[in-house]
Design a protein around this motif. Structure first.
Motif, PDB file in Angstrom:
ATOM      1  N   MET A  13       0.862  -1.199   0.000  1.00  0.00           N
ATOM      2  CA  MET A  13       0.000   0.000   0.000  1.00  0.00           C
ATOM      3  C   MET A  13       0.897   1.248   0.000  1.00  0.00           C
ATOM      4  O   MET A  13       1.935   1.257   0.667  1.00  0.00           O
ATOM      5  CB  MET A  13      -0.844   0.049   1.288  1.00  0.00           C
ATOM      6  CG  MET A  13      -1.876  -1.041   1.397  1.00  0.00           C
ATOM      7  SD  MET A  13      -2.650  -1.084   3.053  1.00  0.00           S
ATOM      8  CE  MET A  13      -1.702  -2.372   3.853  1.00  0.00           C
ATOM      9  N   ASP A  43      -8.599  -3.021  -6.856  1.00  0.00           N
ATOM     10  CA  ASP A  43      -9.450  -2.547  -5.748  1.00  0.00           C
ATOM     11  C   ASP A  43     -10.742  -1.908  -6.272  1.00  0.00           C
ATOM     12  O   ASP A  43     -11.813  -2.132  -5.722  1.00  0.00           O
ATOM     13  CB  ASP A  43      -8.696  -1.526  -4.884  1.00  0.00           C
ATOM     14  CG  ASP A  43      -7.716  -2.193  -3.932  1.00  0.00           C
ATOM     15  OD1 ASP A  43      -7.869  -3.401  -3.663  1.00  0.00           O
ATOM     16  OD2 ASP A  43      -6.792  -1.507  -3.458  1.00  0.00           O
ATOM     17  N   GLY A  78      -2.286  -4.304  -2.431  1.00  0.00           N
ATOM     18  CA  GLY A  78      -1.015  -4.695  -1.810  1.00  0.00           C
ATOM     19  C   GLY A  78      -0.975  -6.114  -1.272  1.00  0.00           C
ATOM     20  O   GLY A  78       0.099  -6.668  -1.039  1.00  0.00           O
ATOM     21  N   ARG A  96       5.616  -9.809   4.102  1.00  0.00           N
ATOM     22  CA  ARG A  96       5.316  -9.930   2.670  1.00  0.00           C
ATOM     23  C   ARG A  96       6.492  -9.780   1.731  1.00  0.00           C
ATOM     24  O   ARG A  96       6.357 -10.108   0.550  1.00  0.00           O
ATOM     25  CB  ARG A  96       4.277  -8.869   2.291  1.00  0.00           C
ATOM     26  CG  ARG A  96       2.935  -9.117   2.886  1.00  0.00           C
ATOM     27  CD  ARG A  96       2.007  -8.020   2.446  1.00  0.00           C
ATOM     28  NE  ARG A  96       0.671  -8.158   2.996  1.00  0.00           N
ATOM     29  CZ  ARG A  96      -0.279  -7.259   2.828  1.00  0.00           C
ATOM     30  NH1 ARG A  96      -0.027  -6.179   2.116  1.00  0.00           N
ATOM     31  NH2 ARG A  96      -1.475  -7.447   3.360  1.00  0.00           N
ATOM     32  N   ARG A 112     -10.502 -11.204   0.535  1.00  0.00           N
ATOM     33  CA  ARG A 112      -9.520 -11.959  -0.269  1.00  0.00           C
ATOM     34  C   ARG A 112     -10.205 -12.856  -1.294  1.00  0.00           C
ATOM     35  O   ARG A 112      -9.675 -13.128  -2.365  1.00  0.00           O
ATOM     36  CB  ARG A 112      -8.612 -12.799   0.633  1.00  0.00           C
ATOM     37  CG  ARG A 112      -7.757 -12.012   1.604  1.00  0.00           C
ATOM     38  CD  ARG A 112      -6.728 -11.137   0.912  1.00  0.00           C
ATOM     39  NE  ARG A 112      -6.066 -10.232   1.870  1.00  0.00           N
ATOM     40  CZ  ARG A 112      -5.528  -9.073   1.536  1.00  0.00           C
ATOM     41  NH1 ARG A 112      -5.552  -8.647   0.288  1.00  0.00           N
ATOM     42  NH2 ARG A 112      -4.974  -8.307   2.453  1.00  0.00           N
ATOM     43  N   ARG A 121      -7.561   2.565   4.225  1.00  0.00           N
ATOM     44  CA  ARG A 121      -6.763   1.346   4.347  1.00  0.00           C
ATOM     45  C   ARG A 121      -7.037   0.655   5.668  1.00  0.00           C
ATOM     46  O   ARG A 121      -6.390   0.906   6.671  1.00  0.00           O
ATOM     47  CB  ARG A 121      -5.291   1.695   4.202  1.00  0.00           C
ATOM     48  CG  ARG A 121      -4.987   1.765   2.719  1.00  0.00           C
ATOM     49  CD  ARG A 121      -4.002   2.724   2.343  1.00  0.00           C
ATOM     50  NE  ARG A 121      -3.680   2.570   0.928  1.00  0.00           N
ATOM     51  CZ  ARG A 121      -3.300   3.579   0.190  1.00  0.00           C
ATOM     52  NH1 ARG A 121      -3.223   4.775   0.685  1.00  0.00           N
ATOM     53  NH2 ARG A 121      -3.009   3.391  -1.066  1.00  0.00           N
ATOM     54  N   LEU A 173      -6.371  -2.117   6.939  1.00  0.00           N
ATOM     55  CA  LEU A 173      -5.306  -2.849   7.647  1.00  0.00           C
ATOM     56  C   LEU A 173      -4.365  -1.921   8.407  1.00  0.00           C
ATOM     57  O   LEU A 173      -3.614  -2.358   9.262  1.00  0.00           O
ATOM     58  CB  LEU A 173      -4.494  -3.697   6.664  1.00  0.00           C
ATOM     59  CG  LEU A 173      -5.216  -4.897   6.066  1.00  0.00           C
ATOM     60  CD1 LEU A 173      -4.320  -5.594   5.054  1.00  0.00           C
ATOM     61  CD2 LEU A 173      -5.630  -5.884   7.158  1.00  0.00           C
ATOM     62  N   LYS A 202       1.055   2.444  -6.844  1.00  0.00           N
ATOM     63  CA  LYS A 202       0.650   1.550  -7.946  1.00  0.00           C
ATOM     64  C   LYS A 202      -0.445   2.178  -8.813  1.00  0.00           C
ATOM     65  O   LYS A 202      -0.383   2.133 -10.036  1.00  0.00           O
ATOM     66  CB  LYS A 202       0.163   0.194  -7.394  1.00  0.00           C
ATOM     67  CG  LYS A 202       1.232  -0.567  -6.596  1.00  0.00           C
ATOM     68  CD  LYS A 202       0.676  -1.854  -5.996  1.00  0.00           C
ATOM     69  CE  LYS A 202      -0.454  -1.665  -5.038  1.00  0.00           C
ATOM     70  NZ  LYS A 202      -0.235  -1.410  -3.670  1.00  0.00           N
TER      71      LYS A 202
END
Ligand code: S3P
Length: 171
Positions: A11, A34, A80, A138, A58, A119, A121, A15
């Protein structure tokens, strides 16, 4: 077959912004996973996470990536977290260049400040710590998935876009 450019990365690495710019400059179509998830579900990303949780998000993300992987001649900006599901990468592999936009936690924190609310998360008191731990989790996944890498820390959006275009022309 006209190839795609697939942008992956954490994130806040640009992108979507870079993807739009690249598409405009070299006359490819642009699509963002997204945005497609929002369209498909009729909910915002926040709403999906709040009401149904990450696992459900997901699942829709996987369906969207599968659909997008059939496109040709697109710049595809991805969420992301797509690398968490190996199936997503298998779907995207071989359909164009998978380019990893790699930024440091500090740079990501700086970029995300402008848009933290979107966001789920990163809704936490210590955003930097959360970025550091998610990145740690990640980074090998991004590495494994990518064909090319661009380190974004000292580059402008235009410079990153130019590098993406150079890669596209080389494949
Ligand atoms: C996520 C990244 C977000 C979005 C969702 C989950 C992640 O996309 O898909 O909030 O797990 O890293 P961006 O990378 O476009 O912010």
């Amino acid at each position: 077959m006209k190839k795609n450019i697939v942008l992956i990365g954490f994130m806040g690495t640009g992108k979507t912004t870079v993807g739009k710019k690249v598409a405009e400059k070299i006359s490819l179509s642009f699509i963002d996973s997204d945005e497609e998830i929002v369209k498909k579900s009729g909910m915002s990303i926040n709403e999906i996470f709040n009401r149904f949780g990450e696992e459900y998000f997901r699942k829709i993300e996987g369906e969207v990536i599968e659909e997008l992987s059939n496109l040709e001649g697109y710049v595809i900006s991805t969420g992301g977290g797509i690398v968490k599901n190996q199936e997503n990468i298998l779907n995207l592999k071989g359909k164009g260049a998978i380019i990893y936009l790699n930024g440091s936690a500090k740079k990501i924190e700086e970029n995300i400040k402008k848009d933290a609310d979107n966001r789920p998360l990163l809704k936490t008191d210590n955003v930097l710590n959360k970025i550091i731990s998610l990145l740690e989790e990640r980074k090998d996944l991004y590495r494994k998935a990518m064909d090319f890498e661009i380190i974004i820390d000292s580059l402008s959006v235009d410079e990153v876009a130019e590098k993406v275009i150079d890669i596209y022309r080389s494949i």
